[in-house]
Design a protein around this motif. Structure first.
Motif, short mmCIF file in Angstrom:
data_model
loop_
_atom_site.label_atom_id
_atom_site.label_comp_id
_atom_site.label_asym_id
_atom_site.label_seq_id
_atom_site.Cartn_x
_atom_site.Cartn_y
_atom_site.Cartn_z
N GLY A 194 48.57 -11.68 44.66
CA GLY A 194 49.02 -10.31 44.49
C GLY A 194 48.32 -9.35 45.42
O GLY A 194 47.62 -9.76 46.36
N PHE A 195 48.49 -8.05 45.16
CA PHE A 195 47.90 -6.99 45.98
C PHE A 195 48.04 -5.69 45.21
O PHE A 195 48.62 -5.65 44.12
N ASN A 196 47.51 -4.61 45.77
CA ASN A 196 47.71 -3.30 45.16
C ASN A 196 48.19 -2.30 46.20
O ASN A 196 47.84 -2.39 47.38
N PHE A 197 49.03 -1.39 45.76
CA PHE A 197 49.42 -0.27 46.61
C PHE A 197 48.29 0.74 46.65
O PHE A 197 47.46 0.82 45.73
N VAL A 198 48.25 1.53 47.70
CA VAL A 198 47.29 2.62 47.85
C VAL A 198 48.07 3.87 48.20
O VAL A 198 48.85 3.88 49.16
N GLY A 199 47.89 4.93 47.42
CA GLY A 199 48.63 6.15 47.67
C GLY A 199 47.96 7.03 48.71
O GLY A 199 46.90 6.73 49.23
N ASP A 200 48.64 8.14 49.02
CA ASP A 200 48.04 9.10 49.93
C ASP A 200 47.41 10.23 49.11
O ASP A 200 47.25 10.10 47.90
N THR A 201 47.06 11.33 49.74
CA THR A 201 46.48 12.47 49.02
C THR A 201 47.36 13.70 49.14
O THR A 201 46.88 14.83 49.19
N ASN A 202 48.69 13.49 49.18
CA ASN A 202 49.61 14.59 49.40
C ASN A 202 50.56 14.83 48.23
O ASN A 202 51.56 15.54 48.37
N ASN A 203 50.27 14.24 47.08
CA ASN A 203 51.13 14.41 45.92
C ASN A 203 52.60 14.03 46.21
O ASN A 203 53.53 14.68 45.74
N ASP A 204 52.79 12.98 46.98
CA ASP A 204 54.13 12.49 47.26
C ASP A 204 54.52 11.41 46.25
O ASP A 204 53.67 10.84 45.56
N ASN A 239 39.13 -2.74 59.28
CA ASN A 239 38.67 -3.61 60.36
C ASN A 239 37.49 -3.02 61.11
O ASN A 239 37.04 -3.58 62.10
N GLY A 240 37.00 -1.87 60.66
CA GLY A 240 35.83 -1.26 61.28
C GLY A 240 36.10 -0.59 62.60
O GLY A 240 35.19 -0.19 63.32
N SER A 241 37.38 -0.41 62.93
CA SER A 241 37.71 0.13 64.26
C SER A 241 38.42 1.47 64.20
O SER A 241 38.90 1.96 65.21
N GLY A 242 38.53 2.06 63.00
CA GLY A 242 39.14 3.37 62.94
C GLY A 242 40.50 3.37 62.26
O GLY A 242 40.88 2.43 61.57
N THR A 243 41.26 4.43 62.51
CA THR A 243 42.50 4.70 61.80
C THR A 243 43.70 4.61 62.73
O THR A 243 43.62 4.92 63.90
N ASP A 261 38.06 7.26 47.58
CA ASP A 261 38.02 5.83 47.80
C ASP A 261 37.45 5.45 49.17
O ASP A 261 37.63 4.33 49.64
N SER A 262 36.74 6.37 49.81
CA SER A 262 36.23 6.08 51.15
C SER A 262 35.28 4.91 51.16
O SER A 262 35.18 4.17 52.14
N ALA A 263 34.58 4.70 50.04
CA ALA A 263 33.64 3.59 49.98
C ALA A 263 34.35 2.25 50.02
O ALA A 263 33.75 1.22 50.34
N ALA A 264 35.64 2.24 49.67
CA ALA A 264 36.40 1.00 49.67
C ALA A 264 36.77 0.57 51.08
O ALA A 264 37.24 -0.54 51.28
N GLY A 265 36.58 1.44 52.07
CA GLY A 265 36.85 1.06 53.46
C GLY A 265 38.19 1.54 53.94
O GLY A 265 38.31 2.65 54.42
N GLY A 266 39.20 0.69 53.81
CA GLY A 266 40.49 1.07 54.35
C GLY A 266 41.62 0.32 53.68
O GLY A 266 41.44 -0.29 52.63
N ALA A 267 42.80 0.39 54.31
CA ALA A 267 43.98 -0.24 53.74
C ALA A 267 44.94 -0.58 54.87
O ALA A 267 44.73 -0.24 56.04
N THR A 285 41.73 3.90 57.75
CA THR A 285 40.50 4.16 57.01
C THR A 285 40.73 5.35 56.10
O THR A 285 40.80 6.48 56.57
N TRP A 286 40.85 5.08 54.81
CA TRP A 286 41.13 6.14 53.86
C TRP A 286 39.87 6.92 53.54
O TRP A 286 38.79 6.38 53.44
N GLY A 287 40.04 8.23 53.35
CA GLY A 287 38.92 9.07 52.97
C GLY A 287 38.95 9.40 51.50
O GLY A 287 39.51 8.66 50.69
#
Length: 240
Positions: free
Chosen positions: A125-135, A33-37, A91-97, A86-88
């Motif tokens: 439909g939709f897609n899930f987005v993971g984190d960067t913590n190997n969870d 939404n352009g307003s942060g995380t 995939d940062s170019a994709a914006g956020g989730a 806002t994911w970094g």
């Protein structure tokens, strides 16, 4: 044998063809939404979108100006709310989730869609987005007619996220269900597992590219109504 008037047949064919004509629009919600995380998503985010909104939605066919959305969550461990994130990373170019903040075993994050009585709703439909913590994650996805039955259900594979790309290994969900006019539908995302890792990191799961459509319910045209009336007259004459 008497022949039916050509004009009546034309009326009937024209009416039936016009009955099948409807306007469809599609919206794809994207999470930045352009307003942060970590900002809470408004309960009515995505309501009645009639055109592209930079960083929020892309539309075709006029969008979905007749669809109302309601975002809700229960059973989590932290804020129990949907959040913009806002994911970094790669995939940062994709914006956020859309982050399921506080997600834990048996928590349910839901979105309700109501297209009213004049339109039918389709969840693409939709897609899930993971984190960067190997969870590791697993969710059950249900689409429920509010006040009625479950019309779609699936369970994602158990997947582990990757530190190199936040979408790595995260599944997409293709629902492709079209409802009936006058009914509302609720998308439920139920967490089936808790990772054994850090409690602060295991909640960082999200979805993105939420795609849905609406199609107008066509009204009988004047020509169809006149044609039906003419058919009724023919039947009455034949019985005499």
């Amino acid at each position: 044998m008497k022949r039916r008037p050509t004009s009546l047949i034309t009326f009937l064919i024209g009416g039936i063809v016009s009955l099948g004509v409807a306007h469809a629009g599609t919206t794809i919600l994207i999470g930045n939404n352009g307003s942060g995380t970590n900002l809470s998503i408004p309960d009515t985010f995505g309501d009645n979108i009639g055109g592209d909104i930079t960083g929020v939605a892309t539309t075709t066919g006029g969008g979905t100006p007749t669809v109302d959305l309601t975002w809700a969550a229960s059973g989590g461990t932290n804020a129990n709310t949907w959040q913009f994130h806002t994911w970094g990373g790669a995939d940062s170019a994709a914006g956020g989730a859309f982050q399921l903040d506080g997600s834990s075993t048996n928590s349910v994050f839901s979105i309700t869609f109501d297209a009213g009585t004049s339109h039918v709703f389709t969840l693409n439909g939709f897609n899930f987005v993971g984190d960067t913590n190997n969870d590791t994650y697993q969710y059950r996805v249900d689409l429920v007619q509010v006040g009625g039955a479950t019309v779609y259900t699936s369970t994602t594979p158990l997947w582990t996220t990757d530190t190199s790309a936040v979408q790595e290994g995260a599944p997409s969900v293709d629902v492709n269900f079209t409802g009936v006019a006058g009914a509302s539908y609720r998308l439920d995302l139920t967490r089936l597992n808790d990772d054994t890792g850090d409690a602060g990191s295991r909640v960082d799961i999200a979805i993105d590219n939420l795609s849905f459509s609406s199609t107008a319910v066509p009204e009988p045209s004047t020509s169809l109504l006149l044609g039906m009336a003419g058919l009724g007259l023919l039947v009455r004459r034949k019985r005499r």
